[in-house]
Design an enzyme around this catalytic site. Structure first.
Site, PDB file in Angstrom:
ATOM      1  CG  HIS A   1     -67.323  71.773 -55.913  1.00  0.00           C
ATOM      2  ND1 HIS A   1     -67.548  70.589 -55.244  1.00  0.00           N
ATOM      3  CD2 HIS A   1     -66.647  71.445 -57.035  1.00  0.00           C
ATOM      4  CE1 HIS A   1     -67.007  69.604 -55.936  1.00  0.00           C
ATOM      5  NE2 HIS A   1     -66.466  70.088 -57.023  1.00  0.00           N
TER       6      HIS A   1
ATOM      7  CG  PHE B   1     -59.595  64.700 -57.603  1.00  0.00           C
ATOM      8  CD1 PHE B   1     -59.165  66.022 -57.533  1.00  0.00           C
ATOM      9  CD2 PHE B   1     -60.661  64.400 -58.433  1.00  0.00           C
ATOM     10  CE1 PHE B   1     -59.797  67.007 -58.268  1.00  0.00           C
ATOM     11  CE2 PHE B   1     -61.297  65.387 -59.169  1.00  0.00           C
ATOM     12  CZ  PHE B   1     -60.866  66.693 -59.092  1.00  0.00           C
ATOM     13  CG  ASP B   2     -63.434  66.902 -56.277  1.00  0.00           C
ATOM     14  OD1 ASP B   2     -62.712  66.336 -57.106  1.00  0.00           O
ATOM     15  OD2 ASP B   2     -64.152  67.875 -56.564  1.00  0.00           O
TER      16      ASP B   2
ATOM     17  CE1 TYR C   1     -72.169  47.518 -77.845  1.00  0.00           C
ATOM     18  CE2 TYR C   1     -71.036  45.524 -77.150  1.00  0.00           C
ATOM     19  CZ  TYR C   1     -71.892  46.563 -76.872  1.00  0.00           C
ATOM     20  OH  TYR C   1     -72.463  46.678 -75.637  1.00  0.00           O
TER      21      TYR C   1
ATOM     22  CB  ALA D   1     -54.999  62.000 -63.106  1.00  0.00           C
TER      23      ALA D   1
ATOM     24  CE  LYS E   1     -57.776  65.327 -64.484  1.00  0.00           C
ATOM     25  NZ  LYS E   1     -59.105  64.684 -64.398  1.00  0.00           N
TER      26      LYS E   1
ATOM     27  CG  ASP F   1     -55.948  59.330 -59.129  1.00  0.00           C
ATOM     28  OD1 ASP F   1     -55.624  59.578 -60.307  1.00  0.00           O
ATOM     29  OD2 ASP F   1     -56.896  59.888 -58.555  1.00  0.00           O
TER      30      ASP F   1
HETATM   31  N1  F0G Z   1     -58.056  61.719 -59.940  1.00  0.00           N
HETATM   32  C1  F0G Z   1     -57.448  62.914 -59.986  1.00  0.00           C
HETATM   33  C2  F0G Z   1     -56.136  63.110 -59.310  1.00  0.00           C
HETATM   34  C3  F0G Z   1     -58.065  63.968 -60.678  1.00  0.00           C
HETATM   35  O1  F0G Z   1     -57.454  65.146 -60.717  1.00  0.00           O
HETATM   36  C4  F0G Z   1     -59.300  63.735 -61.321  1.00  0.00           C
HETATM   37  C5  F0G Z   1     -59.979  64.799 -62.038  1.00  0.00           C
HETATM   38  C6  F0G Z   1     -59.887  62.471 -61.244  1.00  0.00           C
HETATM   39  C7  F0G Z   1     -59.229  61.483 -60.544  1.00  0.00           C
HETATM   40  C8  F0G Z   1     -61.209  62.147 -61.896  1.00  0.00           C
HETATM   41  O2  F0G Z   1     -61.074  62.050 -63.258  1.00  0.00           O
HETATM   42  O3  F0G Z   1     -62.492  63.906 -64.147  1.00  0.00           O
HETATM   43  O4  F0G Z   1     -61.709  62.045 -65.612  1.00  0.00           O
HETATM   44  O5  F0G Z   1     -63.439  61.637 -63.914  1.00  0.00           O
HETATM   45  N2  F0G Z   1     -59.644  65.989 -61.932  1.00  0.00           N
HETATM   46  C9  F0G Z   1     -60.202  67.119 -62.650  1.00  0.00           C
HETATM   47  C10 F0G Z   1     -59.639  68.369 -62.089  1.00  0.00           C
HETATM   48  C11 F0G Z   1     -61.680  67.135 -62.784  1.00  0.00           C
HETATM   49  O6  F0G Z   1     -60.125  69.439 -62.483  1.00  0.00           O
HETATM   50  O7  F0G Z   1     -58.699  68.321 -61.301  1.00  0.00           O
HETATM   51  P1  F0G Z   1     -62.261  62.426 -64.289  1.00  0.00           P
END
Ligand code: F0G
Length: 461
Positions: A452, A127-128, A75, A220, A261, A218
């Site tokens: 979406h 990102f969304d 843990y 990713a 990613k 960010d």
């Molecule tokens: N930031 C970026 C640039 C992303 O592309 C994503 C996720 C996230 C943050 C959020 O990360 O999914 O691990 O919580 N992108 C995916 C996509 C979902 O399909 O582009 P997460």
């Protein structure tokens, strides 16, 4: 075949395969109607090539799988956490790290720590999920991507760059009370996986310093961004990717990361930072949302897979193959005259639905209509990045119609072969040849947030 060009062979052998099933056209017609013309509602078993996302869909290496077997599931204080922490410190240069179950969880911890109601977060492009998390904290997400970043057909090396002048003006007018930190998304997913140059990163750092605010990345797709810098930015051709990564991150105070990613794992994320004070504030929320700070919503084995994935993702043979495969699909489509976002980015080829289906108005969701048609044609699942994803303005309630109306064909890492890319290209070209016959869609069920994912649509008659 042009034998004068080097063949971009995969730098791995395949040790295990997962069969995929082809459906008939009649089956797909029935399935997509039953799914309310929303590809998120399809069963993955009914998809031949799944290009919905590059997130968590990659193949792990034998070394990563071996690491999974060495999970220490304590843990607190798991040895995998320490390997993970050490890897991040060496690779990215951040001494403090909080694992989270995925990227948006890191955003949640960071924004809960730093963002107050009414404040604004500047970013090249949110990102969304990032935008949704800012708004969840009753903040505002503002995008400052450079103008060429919003023109699909304009070819430029670093279309993810921040518009420095605009950002500086905004910070001068609003100050750190209104905008308590700046974010930069590398690569910039929302406009095509476009990279940010080192020069631009330095510029953003200068603006952050000038206005006394921290800068978070960010991250990713940080390794893909670094590879583009090596390929395209003067002075970096001979610099190892690892060094480019270190330099990039040296300009940040911290980062959020979706490890699904560029850490080459199926689940995971983290929030990393330089400041111990911020770390102490953030772990309070991390414990509440994610779990004890040495596991953060993950198993010990997941931390090990992440640590190993982070080392593999900066290998240059891997990145050459990775970026090369995406470029290969882009080149096949471009040669066939299909309108795509140019140049191709790091993780996906983006179809420009505005030019693909010029006869459809934005109210009829042209990019979604195209996504549906690709599934009907070949069992290929892409994802809409356009009016459906953009949702509604929280203040006016009106539909937002973004500049870019796109279908993203997102390539999972180390998962599909170039022959699969050829199949995808053929599917797109077949649809392109009968594009005038494609009709629009309208919403019949619309959830209030991130619509979406779960909305339902029907063909406009
Ligand atoms: N930031 C970026 C640039 C992303 O592309 C994503 C996720 C996230 C943050 C959020 O990360 O999914 O691990 O919580 N992108 C995916 C996509 C979902 O399909 O582009 P997460």
């Amino acid at each position: 075949m042009d034998w004068s060009k080097p063949v971009n062979a995969e730098p791995f052998r395949i040790k295990m395969v997962e069969p995929v099933r082809m459906t008939s056209r009649a089956e797909r017609e029935r399935l997509i109607a039953a799914a309310g013309y929303n590809l998120f509602a399809l069963d993955s078993k009914d998809i031949f090539i799944d290009l919905l996302t590059d997130s968590g869909t990659g193949a792990m290496s034998d070394r990563q799988w071996a690491g999974i077997m060495q999970g220490d599931e304590a843990y607190a204080g798991s040895r995998n956490f320490f390997h993970f922490k050490e890897t991040i410190e060496k690779l990215l240069g951040f001494p403090y790290v909080i694992p989270t179950h995925q990227g948006r969880a890191a955003e949640n911890v960071l924004f809960t720590t730093l963002l107050r109601e009414g404040q604004v977060v500047p970013n090249n492009m949110h990102f969304d999920t990032t935008k949704a998390h800012v708004e969840h904290k009753r903040g505002k997400a503002r995008n400052f991507v450079c103008p060429e970043g919003l023109v699909a057909e304009e070819v430029a090396d670093f279309k993810g760059n921040m518009d420095l002048e605009k950002l500086d003006r905004f910070m001068a007018e609003n100050g750190k009370e209104t905008a308590p930190f700046i974010m930069l998304t590398i690569t910039c997913n929302s406009n095509g996986g476009q990279p940010v140059s080192m020069e631009n990163i330095r510029g953003v750092r200068r603006i952050a310093d000038k206005h006394g605010v921290p800068l978070f990345f960010d991250c990713a797709r940080f390794a893909e961004n670094a590879y583009f810098i090596k390929e395209r930015e003067p002075g970096y051709a001979q610099t190892p990717v690892r060094e480019i990564v270190r330099e990039m991150l040296s300009y940040a105070d911290g980062c959020t990361m979706s490890a699904k990613k560029d850490a080459l794992v199926n689940i995971g994320g983290f929030l990393a930072m330089r400041s111990e004070e911020l770390y102490q504030q953030a772990i309070v929320w991390a414990v509440l949302f994610e779990g004890f700070p040495t596991y953060g919503g993950l198993a010990g084995r997941d931390l090990e897979a992440m640590a190993r994935g982070l080392q593999e993702v900066v290998e240059e043979d891997y990145l050459r193959y990775r970026i090369g495969q995406v470029a290969y699909l882009g080149a096949l489509l471009n040669e066939a005259g299909v309108p795509i976002v140019l140049p191709t980015g790091g993780h996906a080829v983006y179809l420009d639905a505005k030019r693909f289906l010029p006869h459809l108005p934005p109210e009829q969701f042209p990019a979604q209509a195209l996504t549906v048609e690709l599934y009907r044609e070949g069992g290929v699942r892409g994802v809409e990045i356009g009016s459906l994803l953009a949702g509604r303005d929280p203040e006016t309630g009106k539909n937002i119609h973004p500049e870019l109306e796109m279908v993203r064909l997102t390539i999972p890492r180390r998962t599909y072969t170039d022959r699969h890319m050829e199949y995808v290209a053929q599917t797109v070209v077949n649809v392109f040849q009968r594009r005038e016959s494609i009709g629009g869609l309208e919403l019949v069920h619309e959830p209030p947030v991130l619509r979406h994912f779960t909305c339902r649509l029907q063909p406009v008659v």
